[in-house]
Write an enzyme that holds these catalytic residues in place. Structure first.
Site, short mmCIF file in Angstrom:
data_model
loop_
_atom_site.label_atom_id
_atom_site.label_comp_id
_atom_site.label_asym_id
_atom_site.label_seq_id
_atom_site.Cartn_x
_atom_site.Cartn_y
_atom_site.Cartn_z
N LYS A 195 0.84 -1.19 0.00
CA LYS A 195 0.00 0.00 0.00
C LYS A 195 0.87 1.25 0.00
CE LYS A 195 -3.91 2.03 2.56
NZ LYS A 195 -4.79 1.87 3.73
N SER B 4 -9.60 2.04 2.99
CA SER B 4 -8.72 2.75 2.06
C SER B 4 -7.74 1.84 1.32
CB SER B 4 -7.94 3.81 2.83
OG SER B 4 -7.11 3.21 3.82
N SER C 266 -9.94 -0.40 7.21
CA SER C 266 -9.40 -0.22 5.86
C SER C 266 -8.69 -1.42 5.27
CB SER C 266 -8.45 0.98 5.83
OG SER C 266 -9.17 2.17 5.98
#
Length: 485
Positions: free
Chosen positions: A79, A154, A178
Site C-alpha cells: 500500500k 482505504s 481499511s
C-alpha cells in the site's frame, strides 16, 4: 493466471522443486497487471526494473541451495502509505507525488528480508482517508468482480490487486476497517492485527492510536504466513508491543469444537442488508456443525462508535498532517507571498477534499473551548467501547458478525454523501477503537458481489482468530471463487 491461483505453500514448493523461477513469477505478475490494470487501476507505481533485478538475485540464491522461507521469491504489493526506500511513496496524494523515501518501513523491510519481491505501490484513499478508494488523487480503483463498483477502502488497491491475481499477497493498513472492508468487498482475506503487534515505523500516520499494518491474501493460511513475517517488537516504534510471537500456522488445525462465540445484536440490526445477515447466520450454522456454540450478545456502546472514531481519528489526523507544510518534503506551492502563504497554498493545492474535511473537523475538536466537549468525551466513549469487548471476552472466545453492512456499492453512489460513506464502517470501527484483532473472510455472494464475515478475537490472540477463520474456510468454498476479468 493459473500460477497466481496457487497458495503460498504451493508456489513455494514449485520454486523449491525448480519448476518455476522467481523471474518467471515476477514476469507473470507484470503480465497480469498489463492485462488487467487498465480496468482495475490497483497500482500507482510499478517497480518493474527493480523487481526483475531482485528476482534475478533471488534465483541465484536458489541455485546455491539451502532452506528458504515461504515468502521467498513471491511477488507482493505494498500500500502506498508504507514507505519504501528508493520507490516513490505518494499516499495517493498530490502533496507527496514527488516523495522518494530514503528508508523502508519495518514491515516492508521484513518482507524484503523474507525474500519477497515488491512489484509496486498500491492505490488507496488519499492518506488512508476513505472507504471506497474514490478519494485517491490519481484515479479510483475498481472492484474486479464488477468494475462499476468500488473495491472498498482505504486499502482498495491492495484488495483489488490480490483478488485480480496480480500479486500473491499485499500489505494494507487498517485505521477503522481499511483492510477488512475492502477484503470483504473483493472476496479475499484481510487481517487487522492487534494494535502494536506489527510495527508502524514507516507507515505514514493518519491516526496514530488506531493505524495498524496487516496482510491481504487469497486464503487464511497465506495470511498466517505473512503475519508471521511482519509481526514482532520494533524499538523504532514507541507503540510496538514487546510480546512473544507464536507460530501462527500451527493454530490452523481446523478444530473449533467447544469454541464459544458471541454475536452482537447491534451488528445484525437496522441498516444491515438482509442478504448479509443471512450469509452470517449460515456461517454460524457451519460453526455449530463443527462443534462451536454461539449466542446473541450486546455491545451497548456500538451506536456511539462512529461519532467517537471520527472525532478521534480526525483530531489525530489534524496533528499528524501538520508536518506537510511544503517546506521539508512533498510538493511546494509556487510564488508564495510569505511563509504563512506557503503553508496555505501548499496545503490547498496538495490535499484533496476528504483530507481537508477531516483536518478541519479535527482542528475544531482540538481547539480551545471545544477540547473537553468533543475530543475528551470521545476518548471516554472509546474506553466504554473497549470495556464492552473486555466484558464479552470474559465469557466468549470470539465475536462474529458481518464485516460490512452491505456488499460493495457503485462508484459515485455515495461519494457526495460523506455521512452515509462513514456508516459503512459501523461493524469495523468498534474493533479498531478497542485495539483487538479481527479478520474478514468471504462468506457469500449477493448480486455477483462478495460478502465478508468478521471474526474478532482477544488482544494478541491472533491464533484463535486464524484457527476459527481457517476452520470456516476449510468447510466452505467461498474463498475459491474468483472474479472473471
Amino acid at each position: 493466471m493459473a500460477l497466481f491461483e496457487l497458495s503460498l505453500q504451493e508456489v513455494h514448493n514449485k520454486l523449491a522443486g525448480k519448476e518455476v523461477s522467481v523471474q518467471e513469477l515476477a514476469k507473470e505478475s507484470y503480465k497480469v497487471i498489463a492485462e488487467t490494470d487498465d480496468a482495475i487501476k490497483a497500482f500507482i507505481t510499478l517497480n518493474e526494473e527493480g523487481a526483475l533485478n531482485r528476482a534475478a538475485e533471488l534465483d541465484k540464491q536458489l541455485r546455491q541451495g539451502g532452506e528458504r522461507g515461504l515468502l521467498f521469491g513471491l511477488p507482493a504489493g505494498i500500500k502506498d502509505n508504507i514507505v519504501t526506500e528508493g520507490l516513490t511513496t505518494t499516499c495517493a496524494s498530490q502533496f507527496l507525488s514527488n516523495y522518494n523515501p530514503i528508508y523502508s518501513a519495518t514491515a516492508a523491510r521484513k518482507l524484503e528480508q523474507a525474500g519477497a519481491v515488491t512489484i509496486g505501490k498500491l492505490n488507496m484513499d488519499e492518506f488512508a482517508m476513505g472507504g471506497s478508494n474514490e478519494n485517491s488523487s490519481f484515479y479510483p480503483t475498481r472492484n474486479p468482480w464488477n468494475t462499476d463498483y468500488v473495491p472498498g477502502g482505504s486499502s482498495g488497491g491492495s484488495a483489488a490487486s490480490v483478488a485480480a491475481g496480480q500479486v500473491y499477497f499485499a500489505l494494507g493498513s487498517d485505521t477503522g476497517g481499511s483492510i477488512r472492508q475492502p477484503a470483504a468487498y473483493c472476496g479475499i482475506v484481510g487481517l487487522k492485527p492487534t494494535y502494536g503487534l506489527v510495527s508502524r515505523f514507516g507507515l505514514v500516520a493518519f491516526a496514530s492510536s488506531l493505524d495498524q499494518i496487516g496482510p491481504l491474501t487469497k486464503n487464511v493460511e497465506d495470511s498466517a504466513y505473512v503475519l508471521q513475517a511482519i509481526a514482532g517488537y520494533d524499538a523504532s516504534d514507541s507503540t510496538s508491543a514487546n510480546v512473544d510471537i507464536p507460530d501462527y500456522t500451527s493454530a490452523l488445525t481446523g478444530d473449533v469444537k467447544g469454541l464459544r462465540i458471541g454475536v452482537p445484536k447491534e451488528y445484525l440490526g437496522a441498516g444491515i442488508d438482509p442478504r448479509v445477515k443471512e450469509a452470517v447466520l449460515e456461517a454460524l450454522a457451519v460453526y455449530e456443525s463443527l462443534g462451536a456454540t454461539w449466542e446473541e450478545i450486546s455491545l451497548p456502546h456500538t451506536e456511539y462508535a462512529i461519532a467517537a472514531y471520527y472525532l478521534l481519528a480526525s483530531s489525530e489526523a489534524s496533528s499528524n498532517l501538520a508536518r506537510f507544510d511544503g517546506v521539508r518534503y512533498g510538493v511546494r506551492a509556487d510564488n508564495p507571498d510569505n511563509l504563512i502563504d506557503l503553508y496555505r497554498k501548499s496545503r490547498s493545492q496538495g490535499f484533496g477534499p476528504e483530507v481537508k474535511r477531516r483536518i478541519m473537523l479535527g482542528t475544531y475538536a482540538l481547539s480551545s473551548g471545544y477540547y473537553d466537549a468533543y475530543y475528551l468525551k470521545a476518548q471516554k466513549v472509546r474506553t466504554l467501547i473497549k470495556g464492552d469487548f473486555d466484558q464479552a471476552f470474559q465469557k466468549y472466545d470470539l465475536i462474529i458478525g458481518p464485516t460490512a453492512p452491505t456488499p460493495a456499492f457503485r462508484i459515485g453512489e455515495q461519494v457526495g454523501d460523506p455521512l452515509t460513506m462513514y456508516l459503512n464502517d459501523i461493524c469495523t470501527i468498534p474493533v479498531s477503537l478497542a485495539g483487538v484483532p479481527a479478520i474478514s473472510v468471504p462468506c457469500g455472494m449477493a448480486d455477483g458481489l462478495p460478502i465478508g464475515l468478521q471474526i474478532i478475537g482477544k488482544a494478541f490472540d491472533e491464533t484463535t482468530v486464524l484457527r476459527a477463520a481457517h476452520a470456516f474456510e476449510a468447510n466452505t468454498a467461498h474463498h475459491k471463487l474468483r472474479p472473471q476479468l
